[in-house]
Write a protein that holds these residues in place. Structure first.
Motif, PDB file in Angstrom:
ATOM      1  N   ASN A 171      68.102  29.270  15.461  1.00  0.00           N
ATOM      2  CA  ASN A 171      67.584  27.693  14.799  1.00  0.00           C
ATOM      3  C   ASN A 171      67.834  27.738  13.403  1.00  0.00           C
ATOM      4  O   ASN A 171      67.112  26.852  12.653  1.00  0.00           O
ATOM      5  N   GLY A 172      68.798  28.349  12.819  1.00  0.00           N
ATOM      6  CA  GLY A 172      69.232  28.484  11.303  1.00  0.00           C
ATOM      7  C   GLY A 172      68.228  28.997  10.310  1.00  0.00           C
ATOM      8  O   GLY A 172      68.227  28.944   9.150  1.00  0.00           O
ATOM      9  N   GLY A 173      67.243  29.986  11.023  1.00  0.00           N
ATOM     10  CA  GLY A 173      66.439  30.760  10.000  1.00  0.00           C
ATOM     11  C   GLY A 173      67.123  31.923   9.675  1.00  0.00           C
ATOM     12  O   GLY A 173      68.156  32.595   9.995  1.00  0.00           O
ATOM     13  N   VAL A 174      66.217  32.786   8.895  1.00  0.00           N
ATOM     14  CA  VAL A 174      66.637  34.279   8.304  1.00  0.00           C
ATOM     15  C   VAL A 174      65.473  35.076   8.476  1.00  0.00           C
ATOM     16  O   VAL A 174      64.482  34.849   8.559  1.00  0.00           O
ATOM     17  N   LEU A 175      65.771  36.070   8.320  1.00  0.00           N
ATOM     18  CA  LEU A 175      64.692  37.332   8.539  1.00  0.00           C
ATOM     19  C   LEU A 175      64.625  37.932   7.053  1.00  0.00           C
ATOM     20  O   LEU A 175      65.855  38.249   6.364  1.00  0.00           O
ATOM     21  N   CYS A 176      63.286  38.052   6.587  1.00  0.00           N
ATOM     22  CA  CYS A 176      63.360  38.664   5.265  1.00  0.00           C
ATOM     23  C   CYS A 176      63.804  39.981   5.361  1.00  0.00           C
ATOM     24  O   CYS A 176      63.538  41.007   6.090  1.00  0.00           O
ATOM     25  N   PRO A 177      64.761  40.304   4.335  1.00  0.00           N
ATOM     26  CA  PRO A 177      65.306  41.718   4.342  1.00  0.00           C
ATOM     27  C   PRO A 177      64.502  42.758   3.715  1.00  0.00           C
ATOM     28  O   PRO A 177      64.886  43.962   3.292  1.00  0.00           O
ATOM     29  N   SER A 178      63.294  42.600   3.170  1.00  0.00           N
ATOM     30  CA  SER A 178      62.500  43.485   2.361  1.00  0.00           C
ATOM     31  C   SER A 178      61.933  44.495   3.132  1.00  0.00           C
ATOM     32  O   SER A 178      61.588  44.096   4.380  1.00  0.00           O
ATOM     33  N   ARG A 230      68.160  29.778  -2.231  1.00  0.00           N
ATOM     34  CA  ARG A 230      66.855  30.768  -2.696  1.00  0.00           C
ATOM     35  C   ARG A 230      65.698  30.557  -1.759  1.00  0.00           C
ATOM     36  O   ARG A 230      65.416  29.494  -1.298  1.00  0.00           O
ATOM     37  N   VAL A 231      65.441  31.874  -1.418  1.00  0.00           N
ATOM     38  CA  VAL A 231      64.447  31.789  -0.054  1.00  0.00           C
ATOM     39  C   VAL A 231      63.246  32.635  -0.734  1.00  0.00           C
ATOM     40  O   VAL A 231      63.608  33.847  -1.164  1.00  0.00           O
ATOM     41  N   VAL A 232      62.222  32.306  -0.507  1.00  0.00           N
ATOM     42  CA  VAL A 232      61.069  33.084  -0.944  1.00  0.00           C
ATOM     43  C   VAL A 232      60.248  33.230   0.355  1.00  0.00           C
ATOM     44  O   VAL A 232      59.764  32.313   1.107  1.00  0.00           O
ATOM     45  N   CYS A 233      59.951  34.532   0.582  1.00  0.00           N
ATOM     46  CA  CYS A 233      59.112  35.316   1.829  1.00  0.00           C
ATOM     47  C   CYS A 233      57.682  34.776   1.444  1.00  0.00           C
ATOM     48  O   CYS A 233      56.955  35.932   0.676  1.00  0.00           O
ATOM     49  N   GLU A 234      57.187  33.846   1.321  1.00  0.00           N
ATOM     50  CA  GLU A 234      55.686  33.489   1.014  1.00  0.00           C
ATOM     51  C   GLU A 234      54.563  34.114   1.692  1.00  0.00           C
ATOM     52  O   GLU A 234      54.584  34.436   2.951  1.00  0.00           O
ATOM     53  N   LYS A 235      53.591  34.808   1.095  1.00  0.00           N
ATOM     54  CA  LYS A 235      52.470  35.387   1.711  1.00  0.00           C
ATOM     55  C   LYS A 235      51.588  34.317   2.330  1.00  0.00           C
ATOM     56  O   LYS A 235      50.971  33.458   1.799  1.00  0.00           O
ATOM     57  N   GLN A 236      51.515  34.082   3.586  1.00  0.00           N
ATOM     58  CA  GLN A 236      50.511  33.401   4.270  1.00  0.00           C
ATOM     59  C   GLN A 236      49.884  33.900   5.411  1.00  0.00           C
ATOM     60  O   GLN A 236      50.571  34.546   6.336  1.00  0.00           O
ATOM     61  N   CYS A 255      55.954  38.635   2.126  1.00  0.00           N
ATOM     62  CA  CYS A 255      55.579  39.994   1.277  1.00  0.00           C
ATOM     63  C   CYS A 255      56.128  39.209  -0.375  1.00  0.00           C
ATOM     64  O   CYS A 255      55.715  40.139  -1.424  1.00  0.00           O
ATOM     65  N   GLY A 256      56.257  38.160  -0.194  1.00  0.00           N
ATOM     66  CA  GLY A 256      56.581  37.465  -1.569  1.00  0.00           C
ATOM     67  C   GLY A 256      58.003  37.683  -2.223  1.00  0.00           C
ATOM     68  O   GLY A 256      58.295  37.302  -3.270  1.00  0.00           O
ATOM     69  N   PHE A 257      58.961  38.481  -1.388  1.00  0.00           N
ATOM     70  CA  PHE A 257      60.241  38.835  -1.960  1.00  0.00           C
ATOM     71  C   PHE A 257      61.034  37.477  -2.089  1.00  0.00           C
ATOM     72  O   PHE A 257      61.068  36.744  -0.956  1.00  0.00           O
ATOM     73  N   GLU A 258      61.887  37.459  -2.979  1.00  0.00           N
ATOM     74  CA  GLU A 258      62.656  36.173  -3.357  1.00  0.00           C
ATOM     75  C   GLU A 258      64.358  36.738  -3.318  1.00  0.00           C
ATOM     76  O   GLU A 258      64.601  37.518  -4.005  1.00  0.00           O
ATOM     77  N   PHE A 259      64.895  36.095  -2.192  1.00  0.00           N
ATOM     78  CA  PHE A 259      66.240  36.491  -2.108  1.00  0.00           C
ATOM     79  C   PHE A 259      67.176  35.692  -1.725  1.00  0.00           C
ATOM     80  O   PHE A 259      66.823  34.365  -1.457  1.00  0.00           O
ATOM     81  N   CYS A 275      73.560  36.233   1.329  1.00  0.00           N
ATOM     82  CA  CYS A 275      73.932  37.452   1.363  1.00  0.00           C
ATOM     83  C   CYS A 275      72.666  38.583   1.425  1.00  0.00           C
ATOM     84  O   CYS A 275      72.876  39.715   1.465  1.00  0.00           O
ATOM     85  N   HIS A 276      71.599  37.843   1.556  1.00  0.00           N
ATOM     86  CA  HIS A 276      70.137  38.690   1.732  1.00  0.00           C
ATOM     87  C   HIS A 276      69.751  39.803   0.679  1.00  0.00           C
ATOM     88  O   HIS A 276      69.219  40.672   0.827  1.00  0.00           O
ATOM     89  N   GLU A 277      70.520  39.604  -0.672  1.00  0.00           N
ATOM     90  CA  GLU A 277      70.016  40.452  -1.626  1.00  0.00           C
ATOM     91  C   GLU A 277      69.297  39.664  -2.479  1.00  0.00           C
ATOM     92  O   GLU A 277      68.861  38.560  -2.266  1.00  0.00           O
TER      93      GLU A 277
END
Length: 452
Positions: free
Chosen positions: A315-322, A337-343, A348-352, A356-358
């Motif tokens: 469905n066009g999503g991504v998995l947090c690479p942290s 720019r994707v932010v893994c927001e804490k909810q 985890c809050g990682f911004e990637f 390229c998932h870096e």
């Protein structure tokens, strides 16, 4: 051995009453009358969607130890709102038979009857042979595949006081809501729709306890060999293909785990994360995901996690690479720019970078990644030789990945090609693409540069 019947009167909790195993329903009514101070001739006992007659024995009514029945009170001059049809035992709630081939078992015979809706066939097993009609996965006690029993209740008040006008004759009657109707005998309830559910038949269970039915698991009374190991075992899983290929449960576990390891399950819109018949038959995907509980709790949890990941990716999503996170994210728009927001305990809050998932960057992904690798000299670890060596290895690994792989056009997973044609299939999202074009594989790719 003591024999108990759990009786539920009105909305009270079930009360176990001890009775003789060879007693009749009239004896049970007398005990109910004593317990609740009710006239015996005003008591009606309902079980499996039908009223039980006074002279019927517990065995004739399929009542086992700790079975739960419902008692309702009606004046002798007042009939039940709709008296159930006199359904023969062969057409009762537990009468659905499934056959694997057209050959009857040794000593058995074909029996036909005509319920509403058309002719139906089941096989009468040899005399003295017990045939399990349903199988469930018991989640509460056994944590295994067990014989099951079918129960019915009112879809409105959730009480087992609904008397059905006819018993189910096929799986669709049980699995599809609203096919079977009746009349609820509970005071104040006008429900008319039957709701079927299953329970484990091995141990006593509470009235509200239920177990998912495994409609593809069947007793192998015809001694059909497993399609994989060729052994003949008591239980088989029959795939819903026209050929009816069957696997023993051990081979089914092995088949599923092998497919999980290679992420070779298929995500279907109307089914979910599923497998098809190992012979590759058309329209043979397992439509009831509860069958994958056969894998055991650990592997089933893994199946659920991979199914969720696959749904997010498709469905066009991504998995947090942290590391240690892996949260599924559905970013909006085209921003990289994707932010893994804490909810709610997740994230985890990682911004990637979305592509390229870096770590998040501006500009071309490949250029930024090479610049980041070149800038990382490992000097931060100069006081610790072991960490410095590990940093150098990580740097060389990242550089090798950049130089020898291409990103999947759909999920951006690094993909390495070692020989073969230019037709690629991503191991993560199963997307088929061209190594030359880095786009979805087409007939033009096959014609122009299949082999480079």
């Amino acid at each position: 051995m003591k024999f108990f019947v759990n009786v539920r009167y009105n909305t009270c909790q079930p009360v176990p009453l001890e009775v003789d195993r060879i007693a009749t329903i009239l004896t049970l009514k007398e005990k109910i009358g004593t317990r609740y101070q009710l006239p015996v001739d005003e008591i009606r006992v309902i079980f499996q969607g039908r009223e039980l007659s006074d002279n019927a024995t517990f065995e004739q009514c399929d009542l086992g130890n700790h079975s739960c029945v419902h008692a309702v009170r009606h004046s002798p001059s007042v009939q039940l709102r709709q008296r159930p049809l006199d359904i023969p035992k062969s057409q009762g709630l537990n009468s659905i038979r499934e056959v694997i081939t057209d050959t009857p078992p040794p000593g058995g015979q074909y029996l036909y009857y005509k319920p509403p809706g058309g002719w139906y066939l089941h096989i009468q097993p040899p005399k003295g042979l017990y045939r399990v009609r349903f199988h469930v996965y018991c989640r509460s006690v056994c944590h295994n595949v067990q014989p099951g029993k079918l129960r019915v209740r009112c879809s409105k008040c959730k009480q087992g006081t609904l008397t059905v006008s006819q018993g189910p004759t096929e799986w669709g009657d049980v699995m599809v809501p609203g096919r079977i109707h009746g009349e609820c005998q509970s005071e104040g309830c006008d429900g008319t729709v039957a709701e079927f559910y299953f329970k484990c038949a091995v141990h006593p269970s509470l009235e509200d306890d239920s177990a998912p039915v495994l409609d593809l698991v069947r007793t192998n009374s015809l001694e059909v060999p497993c399609a994989a190991c060729t052994d003949t075992v008591s239980l088989v899983l029959v795939f819903p293909c026209s050929a009816g290929h069957a696997l023993c449960l051990d081979c089914f576990r092995t088949y599923c785990i092998t497919k999980l390891n290679s992420r070779a399950f298929t995500q279907l819109p109307d089914v979910g994360y599923s497998l098809e018949c190992p012979a590759g038959c058309v329209n043979s995907h397992i439509r009831n995901p509860h069958h994958f509980r056969i894998l055991g709790d650990e592997q089933y949890t893994r199946y659920q996690r991979l199914a969720t990941e696959e749904y997010v990716l498709q469905n066009g999503g991504v998995l947090c690479p942290s590391p240690g996170c892996g949260a599924g994210l559905l970013p909006e728009g085209e921003d990289n720019r994707v932010v893994c927001e804490k909810q709610g305990g997740f994230g985890c809050g990682f911004e990637f970078c979305r592509y390229c998932h870096e770590t998040y960057h501006e500009g071309d992904c490949r250029t930024s990644l090479l610049a980041a690798i070149s800038a990382d000299s490992g000097d931060d670890y100069r006081l610790d030789p072991e960490n410095a060596l590990r940093a150098q290895w990580e740097k060389q690994s990242k550089l090798t990945i950049v130089q020898t792989t291409k990103a999947c056009p759909k999920c951006n997973a690094p993909t390495e090609k070692s020989g073969g044609c230019m037709h690629m299939k991503c191991a993560l999202c199963c997307f088929q693409w061209c190594w030359i074009c880095c786009k979805e594989w087409t007939r033009d790719c096959q014609a122009d540069h299949w082999f480079g």
